[in-house]
Design a protein around this motif. Structure first.
Motif, PDB file in Angstrom:
ATOM      1  N   SER A  83      24.656  -5.416   7.697  1.00 15.57           N
ATOM      2  CA  SER A  83      25.951  -5.565   7.036  1.00 15.57           C
ATOM      3  C   SER A  83      25.825  -5.804   5.541  1.00 15.57           C
ATOM      4  N   ILE A  84      24.783  -6.521   5.114  1.00 10.65           N
ATOM      5  CA  ILE A  84      24.640  -6.796   3.682  1.00 10.65           C
ATOM      6  C   ILE A  84      23.293  -6.315   3.139  1.00 10.65           C
ATOM      7  N   GLY A  85      22.564  -5.547   3.921  1.00 13.18           N
ATOM      8  CA  GLY A  85      21.273  -5.050   3.453  1.00 13.18           C
ATOM      9  C   GLY A  85      20.770  -3.938   4.345  1.00 13.18           C
ATOM     10  N   GLN A  86      19.669  -3.296   3.917  1.00 14.02           N
ATOM     11  CA  GLN A  86      19.053  -2.266   4.748  1.00 14.02           C
ATOM     12  C   GLN A  86      17.555  -2.508   4.807  1.00 14.02           C
ATOM     13  N   VAL A  87      16.931  -1.960   5.852  1.00 14.84           N
ATOM     14  CA  VAL A  87      15.526  -2.243   6.148  1.00 14.84           C
ATOM     15  C   VAL A  87      14.679  -1.001   5.910  1.00 14.84           C
ATOM     16  N   HIS A  88      13.542  -1.207   5.234  1.00 12.48           N
ATOM     17  CA  HIS A  88      12.590  -0.132   4.972  1.00 12.48           C
ATOM     18  C   HIS A  88      11.248  -0.478   5.599  1.00 12.48           C
ATOM     19  N   ARG A  89      10.562   0.560   6.063  1.00 15.76           N
ATOM     20  CA  ARG A  89       9.219   0.364   6.586  1.00 15.76           C
ATOM     21  C   ARG A  89       8.218   0.503   5.436  1.00 15.76           C
ATOM     22  N   ALA A  90       7.188  -0.344   5.456  1.00 12.75           N
ATOM     23  CA  ALA A  90       6.186  -0.332   4.399  1.00 12.75           C
ATOM     24  C   ALA A  90       4.863  -0.871   4.945  1.00 12.75           C
ATOM     25  N   THR A  91       3.832  -0.774   4.122  1.00  7.94           N
ATOM     26  CA  THR A  91       2.531  -1.369   4.442  1.00  7.94           C
ATOM     27  C   THR A  91       2.206  -2.401   3.371  1.00  7.94           C
ATOM     28  N   TRP A  92       2.000  -3.641   3.784  1.00  7.40           N
ATOM     29  CA  TRP A  92       1.694  -4.719   2.852  1.00  7.40           C
ATOM     30  C   TRP A  92       0.302  -4.531   2.268  1.00  7.40           C
ATOM     31  N   SER A  93      -0.001  -5.255   1.218  1.00  6.22           N
ATOM     32  CA  SER A  93      -1.277  -5.075   0.523  1.00  6.22           C
ATOM     33  C   SER A  93      -2.488  -5.352   1.405  1.00  6.22           C
ATOM     34  N   ASP A  94      -2.312  -6.189   2.442  1.00 10.57           N
ATOM     35  CA  ASP A  94      -3.438  -6.494   3.336  1.00 10.57           C
ATOM     36  C   ASP A  94      -3.531  -5.534   4.521  1.00 10.57           C
ATOM     37  N   GLY A  95      -2.681  -4.487   4.528  1.00  8.03           N
ATOM     38  CA  GLY A  95      -2.749  -3.476   5.575  1.00  8.03           C
ATOM     39  C   GLY A  95      -1.769  -3.679   6.714  1.00  8.03           C
ATOM     40  N   ARG A  96      -1.034  -4.783   6.706  1.00  5.94           N
ATOM     41  CA  ARG A  96      -0.072  -5.020   7.777  1.00  5.94           C
ATOM     42  C   ARG A  96       1.166  -4.135   7.624  1.00  5.94           C
ATOM     43  N   ALA A  97       1.639  -3.591   8.728  1.00  2.00           N
ATOM     44  CA  ALA A  97       2.917  -2.876   8.723  1.00  2.00           C
ATOM     45  C   ALA A  97       4.031  -3.909   8.616  1.00  2.00           C
ATOM     46  N   VAL A  98       4.956  -3.688   7.688  1.00  2.00           N
ATOM     47  CA  VAL A  98       6.011  -4.672   7.458  1.00  2.00           C
ATOM     48  C   VAL A  98       7.385  -4.018   7.399  1.00  2.00           C
ATOM     49  N   ALA A  99       8.401  -4.843   7.641  1.00  2.64           N
ATOM     50  CA  ALA A  99       9.796  -4.450   7.478  1.00  2.64           C
ATOM     51  C   ALA A  99      10.323  -5.154   6.240  1.00  2.64           C
ATOM     52  N   VAL A 100      10.917  -4.392   5.325  1.00  2.00           N
ATOM     53  CA  VAL A 100      11.403  -4.942   4.057  1.00  2.00           C
ATOM     54  C   VAL A 100      12.929  -4.838   4.055  1.00  2.00           C
ATOM     55  N   GLN A 104       0.843  -1.202   0.000  1.00  2.00           N
ATOM     56  CA  GLN A 104       0.000   0.000   0.000  1.00  2.00           C
ATOM     57  C   GLN A 104       0.873   1.245   0.000  1.00  2.00           C
ATOM     58  N   ASP A 105       2.003   1.169   0.691  1.00  2.00           N
ATOM     59  CA  ASP A 105       2.980   2.265   0.660  1.00  2.00           C
ATOM     60  C   ASP A 105       4.354   1.710   1.013  1.00  2.00           C
ATOM     61  N   PHE A 106       5.384   2.458   0.623  1.00  2.00           N
ATOM     62  CA  PHE A 106       6.759   2.024   0.856  1.00  2.00           C
ATOM     63  C   PHE A 106       7.598   3.259   1.152  1.00  2.00           C
ATOM     64  N   ASP A 107       8.297   3.256   2.304  1.00  2.00           N
ATOM     65  CA  ASP A 107       9.127   4.391   2.717  1.00  2.00           C
ATOM     66  C   ASP A 107      10.533   4.223   2.135  1.00  2.00           C
ATOM     67  N   THR A 123       8.990  -9.021   6.544  1.00  2.00           N
ATOM     68  CA  THR A 123       8.493  -9.559   7.811  1.00  2.00           C
ATOM     69  C   THR A 123       7.576  -8.545   8.485  1.00  2.00           C
ATOM     70  N   GLU A 124       6.854  -8.989   9.485  1.00  2.00           N
ATOM     71  CA  GLU A 124       5.977  -8.084  10.233  1.00  2.00           C
ATOM     72  C   GLU A 124       6.807  -7.007  10.929  1.00  2.00           C
ATOM     73  N   TRP A 125       6.269  -5.794  10.923  1.00  2.00           N
ATOM     74  CA  TRP A 125       6.908  -4.675  11.632  1.00  2.00           C
ATOM     75  C   TRP A 125       6.565  -4.782  13.109  1.00  2.00           C
ATOM     76  N   LEU A 126       7.498  -4.380  13.968  1.00  2.00           N
ATOM     77  CA  LEU A 126       7.277  -4.418  15.414  1.00  2.00           C
ATOM     78  C   LEU A 126       6.919  -3.019  15.891  1.00  2.00           C
TER      79      LEU A 126
END
Length: 448
Positions: free
Chosen positions: A134-151, A123-126, A237-240
């Protein structure tokens, strides 16, 4: 930074800046002292600049360089006070921060891994990263079903960078260990190399996390976020929500030691319990113990993230380690020494006596002398100083010993847990947890 630095020659040149920069600043500082400069002020300034460079280089390069720095950051409590706060601040930054990769690069990886219509899955992606690894970075987003997720998105070229860095860092290990007044860093680099390929495939990490989430589902003290989607270079994964990073609890403890003591003790006990219980519960050991991977939820549960580095332990913590603790607790050094020879802890062709083993290990045994132990920075500094004192007779004993490959991760995780407990300046119930969760300890006690 336009992208992760890929060429080995370029990465080597940047890594070489660390010892060269330190040498140059030392020469300048020596000159300033000769002409009457204030020694304390000059030393503090040199330490601050060296620490800033350490973070800048390891953080910018990411890959194996940053992973090595993150592993070192866990032991920042062992850095002597004379080194000042600068190294602590620089190493701690590596637990959750590094210069980000551009949004265009992130979008390109998402398109490659989730398909050109990847935006339809959110739904949105920050575009601003919430954290760096060390080998990646994490972004906050909202999955299509409305769940807050970490990408989590892997840096392009991370595989090449990781391999190049580990090869270079091996050559520089002595210099970096000397800089940080740390012990030999070779075992740490060997183990990172062994697990490297698994970490580069986020599908393996996702499988690990699914196993932990299933094993700890409904647990009253631990929370593992569920995996929403995964690909080789992206994991969702699910955002905390409203989670308090462990680094913030450590900082609060430094600012208000008395007022936060109860909370810090509880968090340290939870962290240690998680490491002791996971092999029994899941058959895996979470192998990346640094504060960036642990958070406290509003309901008091400890949340644990980042499962790229896990070790299989299908039968729980190896029984031989529990047996060793029982022998140490009873000062049965003759039997312990025989077990060390039998289990591969002594180098081929070498021998050690029970007296030598006792003298070598005794400074490290305070945590098993009582049901709970206060892990302080002062204790960590004393133990680290003892372990790296080349003038002590015990150091010669260490030259005859080795850490068996099958126990490397368990020992590293234990040391990482101790390092975090020292940062928390907390009381930890090590022996209670050993009695409850280490089968080898109880079996040996019963047989004895």
């Amino acid at each position: 930074m336009s992208d992760i630095v890929r060429r080995r020659s370029s990465r080597n040149a940047k890594l070489a800046k660390i010892p060269l920069g330190i040498a140059g600043r030392a020469a300048v500082g020596f000159g300033r002292k000769l002409v009457g400069g204030d020694r304390t002020e000059i030393n503090a300034e040199l330490n601050e600049k060296a620490a800033a460079q350490l973070f800048a280089v390891l953080g910018e390069l990411k890959g194996g360089a940053m992973k090595f720095g993150q592993a070192l950051s866990v032991m920042e409590a062992a850095v002597p006070d004379k080194m000042g706060v600068h190294y602590r601040e620089a190493l701690t930054k590596l637990q959750a921060q590094a210069p980000p990769m551009p949004a265009a690069t992130v979008h390109r990886v998402l398109a490659q891994q989730l398909g050109t219509g990847w935006r339809d899955r959110f739904q949105d992606f920050d575009d601003t990263p919430a954290a760096s690894a060390s080998i990646g970075q994490v972004h906050r987003a909202t999955w299509s079903d409305g769940r807050a997720v970490a990408v989590k998105v892997q840096y392009p070229g991370a595989d090449e960078a990781l391999r190049a860095d580990l090869k270079t860092l091996r050559r520089m290990g002595g210099t970096i260990a000397s800089l940080l007044q740390a012990s030999d860093v070779k075992p740490l680099l060997d183990e990172i190399s062994e697990r490297m390929e698994e970490e580069l495939d986020y599908r393996i990490e996702a499988d690990h996390q699914r196993a932990f989430a299933a094993g700890f589902a409904g647990h009253p003290r631990f929370l593992i976020p569920k995996v929403v989607a995964s690909a080789p270079k992206v994991v969702v994964t699910e955002w905390l929500p409203d989670a308090t990073p462990l680094s913030a609890i450590i900082a609060d403890g430094l600012a208000d030691p008395e007022g936060t003591a109860q909370l810090r003790n509880r968090v340290a006990a939870l962290l240690t319990e998680f490491h002791f219980t996971a092999p029994h519960t899941v058959g895996l050991l979470h192998g990346d113990p640094h504060p960036g991977n642990f958070m406290l939820m509003p309901d008091g549960r400890l949340a644990v993230i980042d499962y790229g580095l896990c070790g299989p332990m299908p039968d729980g913590i190896p029984a031989v380690l529990g047996q060793m603790v029982a022998l140490l607790e009873d000062d049965r050094y003759e039997e312990l020494t025989a077990l060390l020879h039998e289990d591969g802890w002594v180098l081929p062709g070498k021998t050690v006596t029970a007296e030598e083993v006792e003298a070598f290990l005794r400074p490290f045994l305070d945590p098993i002398r009582s049901d709970t132990f206060h892990v302080s920075r002062r204790w960590m500094q004393r133990v680290a100083g003892r372990a790296t004192d080349i003038n002590s007779p015990e150091i010669r004993t260490s030259w005859s010993l080795k850490l068996p490959a099958e126990h490397t991760m368990a020992v590293r995780v234990l040391m990482g847990s101790l390092g975090i407990a020292a940062q928390l300046d907390a009381e930890v119930p090590f022996m209670r947890l050993i009695r409850e969760w280490v089968a080898g300890y109880n079996e040996f006690r019963a047989a004895s």
